[in-house]
Write a protein that holds these residues in place. Structure first.
Motif, PDB file in Angstrom:
ATOM      1  N   THR A 189       0.829  -1.207   0.000  1.00  0.00           N
ATOM      2  CA  THR A 189       0.000   0.000   0.000  1.00  0.00           C
ATOM      3  C   THR A 189       0.862   1.255   0.000  1.00  0.00           C
ATOM      4  N   ARG A 294      -7.678  12.611 -10.048  1.00  0.00           N
ATOM      5  CA  ARG A 294      -7.822  11.475  -9.142  1.00  0.00           C
ATOM      6  C   ARG A 294      -7.654  11.961  -7.706  1.00  0.00           C
ATOM      7  N   ILE A 296      -7.041  10.627  -3.620  1.00  0.00           N
ATOM      8  CA  ILE A 296      -6.723   9.579  -2.646  1.00  0.00           C
ATOM      9  C   ILE A 296      -6.743  10.220  -1.265  1.00  0.00           C
ATOM     10  N   GLY A 311     -13.233   9.308  -4.944  1.00  0.00           N
ATOM     11  CA  GLY A 311     -11.854   9.010  -4.603  1.00  0.00           C
ATOM     12  C   GLY A 311     -11.663   7.686  -3.895  1.00  0.00           C
ATOM     13  N   ASP A 312     -10.398   7.294  -3.768  1.00  0.00           N
ATOM     14  CA  ASP A 312     -10.003   6.099  -3.027  1.00  0.00           C
ATOM     15  C   ASP A 312      -9.588   6.514  -1.618  1.00  0.00           C
ATOM     16  N   VAL A 314      -7.556   5.220   2.156  1.00  0.00           N
ATOM     17  CA  VAL A 314      -6.744   4.308   2.951  1.00  0.00           C
ATOM     18  C   VAL A 314      -6.983   4.664   4.408  1.00  0.00           C
TER      19      VAL A 314
END
Length: 525
Positions: A189, A294, A296, A311-312, A314
């Motif tokens: 990751t 994009r 994140i 969006g992504d 974590v």
């Protein structure tokens, strides 16, 4: 025999929760009986102010704080302040006294009916133990739940006849427990995150309050410098997570969908760290992101990750992840962003002071490590433009927008950080929601400075009236307030400033002393 009362105080002592913030009622007296000498009780005159003080104290310390409220009535009075604590991820352990168990079912006076449901959804966890022997376990669980990422307030209702009961077997194991979270992302990751940043042609970073809360501002600076990224503070930021004087810093993002998208135009990657994506305010429809961009996010809060509209994400330890990215990302070849041009100093003019002039004077006179607590909502953007905030933990704001935060929070923050000067910048409308905290500041000699921006109106509401095209709205003005008289009535020294020179003189006197001072400043609407 070890009583529930004794067992719980041992748990609190072992977990270093020895400062209580409270406003007690009859249900709470058995809990406070024989109050230990190694604990301290900070009394507030209203539950909203109590939670606000605890909120500031816990945020500044980075550890849970204990709040003691009176049954349902006290909890209800504190709900607005709980909304701020919930949104700022403040670890609070809120306890409330309940009627004796035989009287709950008949809903006797001061019974907290359905106590566990009352504070939801503004707490992470809420409970009323089913029997007295469960109280120590519930308290231990509450402490660990409050501190675990994403941290936040929890709520525990305890019938007041439980405290004298005998504790159950095994209670001695609870006091020494430690609960830790190891939330670092794996190597794959981290590698993907670093690669995405390195491959982006024009990345930008948006930092939020959780960066400052976990002490990671330095890592954010290192990462921004390594990748030559411009950096924005997240919308309506309740903390400052990047030095406002740094060449990468761009300012505070607005809180509208279309406005944010316009400012992110031209960036192919947006890295959001320690903030919701995004905390919008006024309705301003548009594209959530520019085409081809994009996003994140790195967050400690699964709820923030799940509800983001794009969006992504974590979910990870903010400090460790930022530090690892800063250490592993390659140095970008592009030039550093051009530093913002600081606004020119405001000119002296006759009459009430312009907010720009107030902040210029404050920036010049306050120590560089001063802590600002803001609730002058109509001047927030001016404050971010003109104050040089460079230290960790330099700025606090009501995370949910609920009024009544800044004045009591300034008291709590000053209590937690006696080595730094705390300055609350508070609108004359906002100040009335937490004015009772002045009494606490006076009684415990907590030397916060309260700068009241007095313009006789709800400035933020007047701005919104224009945005919403709402003409002829009543209730937008608050004339006739005398904050110097109010402060003196609560035992706090008060000074009045109606010019640059009187403001300079008042600030000089307040900063030279070691006592709480309120400065009422006449400002333009």
């Amino acid at each position: 025999m070890t009583t529930v009362h004794q067992a719980c105080y041992e748990i609190l002592r072992a977990q270093r929760l020895t400062t209580f913030f409270g406003n007690p009622g009859s249900n709470e007296l058995p809990f406070l009986k024989d109050f230990p000498e190694d604990f301290r009780y900070i009394l507030g005159l209203h539950e909203g102010a109590v939670v606000g003080m605890a909120d500031g104290f816990a945020q500044a310390n980075g550890k849970p704080a204990l709040v003691n409220l009176h049954s349902a009535a006290g909890t209800g009075n504190a709900m607005g302040a709980l909304a701020n604590a919930w949104n700022s991820h403040t670890p609070l352990v809120v306890t409330a006294g309940q009627q004796v168990r035989p009287m709950i079912g008949v809903e006797a006076l001061l019974a907290n009916v359905d106590a566990a449901s009352l504070p939801r959804p503004l707490v992470k966890w809420s409970a009323e133990p089913s029997c007295a022997q469960e109280v120590p376990l519930a308290l231990s669980r509450a402490i660990h739940m409050a501190a675990a990422p994403a941290s936040g307030p929890v709520y525990l209702s305890v019938p007041y006849d439980d405290w004298k009961q005998e504790a159950g077997p095994g209670v001695e194991h609870l006091a020494g427990r430690h609960v830790e979270t190891a939330g670092m992302p794996g190597p794959d990751t981290l590698s993907r995150l670093a690669s995405a940043l390195e491959m982006a042609s024009n990345p930008v970073m948006v930092v939020g309050p959780d960066v400052d809360a976990c002490g990671a501002n330095g890592s954010a600076v290192t990462l921004a410098e390594r990748l030559a990224m411009p950096v924005w503070m997240a919308p309506s930021a309740p903390r400052c997570s990047f030095p406002t004087t740094h060449e990468c810093f761009r300012g505070l993002l607005p809180a509208g969908i279309a406005s944010i998208s316009r400012l992110l135009e031209g960036h192919d990657l947006v890295l959001v760290v320690g903030a919701p994506v995004f905390r919008y305010h006024q309705y301003e429809p548009g594209d959530f992101l520019p085409k081809g961009t994009r996003l994140i996010s790195i967050t400690c809060d699964i709820n923030e990750a799940a509800r983001a509209p794009m969006g992504d994400a974590v979910i990870a330890d903010i400090a460790g992840t930022l530090r690892a990215l800063a250490e592993t990302a390659s140095q970008a070849s592009r030039p550093m962003p051009v530093a913002r041009v600081r606004p020119a100093l405001a000119e002296e003019e006759a009459g009430p002071l312009a907010p720009e002039r107030v902040f210029d004077i404050l920036d010049e006179m306050a120590p560089r490590n001063a802590i600002y607590v803001n609730e002058s909502t109509s001047t927030t953007n001016i404050m971010w433009q003109r104050l040089r905030m460079t230290e960790q933990g330099s700025y606090y704001f009501a995370a949910a927008g609920g009024l009544g935060f800044a004045l009591p929070a300034a008291v709590g923050i000053q209590l937690a950080k006696p080595e730094r000067r705390v300055i609350g910048v508070i609108g004359d409308g906002s100040a009335n929601y937490g004015i009772q905290a002045l009494w606490t500041a006076a009684q415990y000699n907590i030397p916060a400075i309260f700068l009241i921006m007095k313009n006789g109106t709800y400035g933020a509401l007047r701005w919104f009236a224009g945005v919403l095209e709402a003409d002829n709205v009543p209730g937008l003005d608050v004339p006739g307030l005398d904050f110097c008289a109010l402060a003196r009535g609560y035992g706090v020294e008060a000074l009045h400033a109606d010019s640059s020179q009187t403001l300079i003189t008042s600030l000089r006197e307040a900063l030279a002393g070691d006592r709480p001072v309120l400065i009422e400043v006449e400002t333009r609407a």
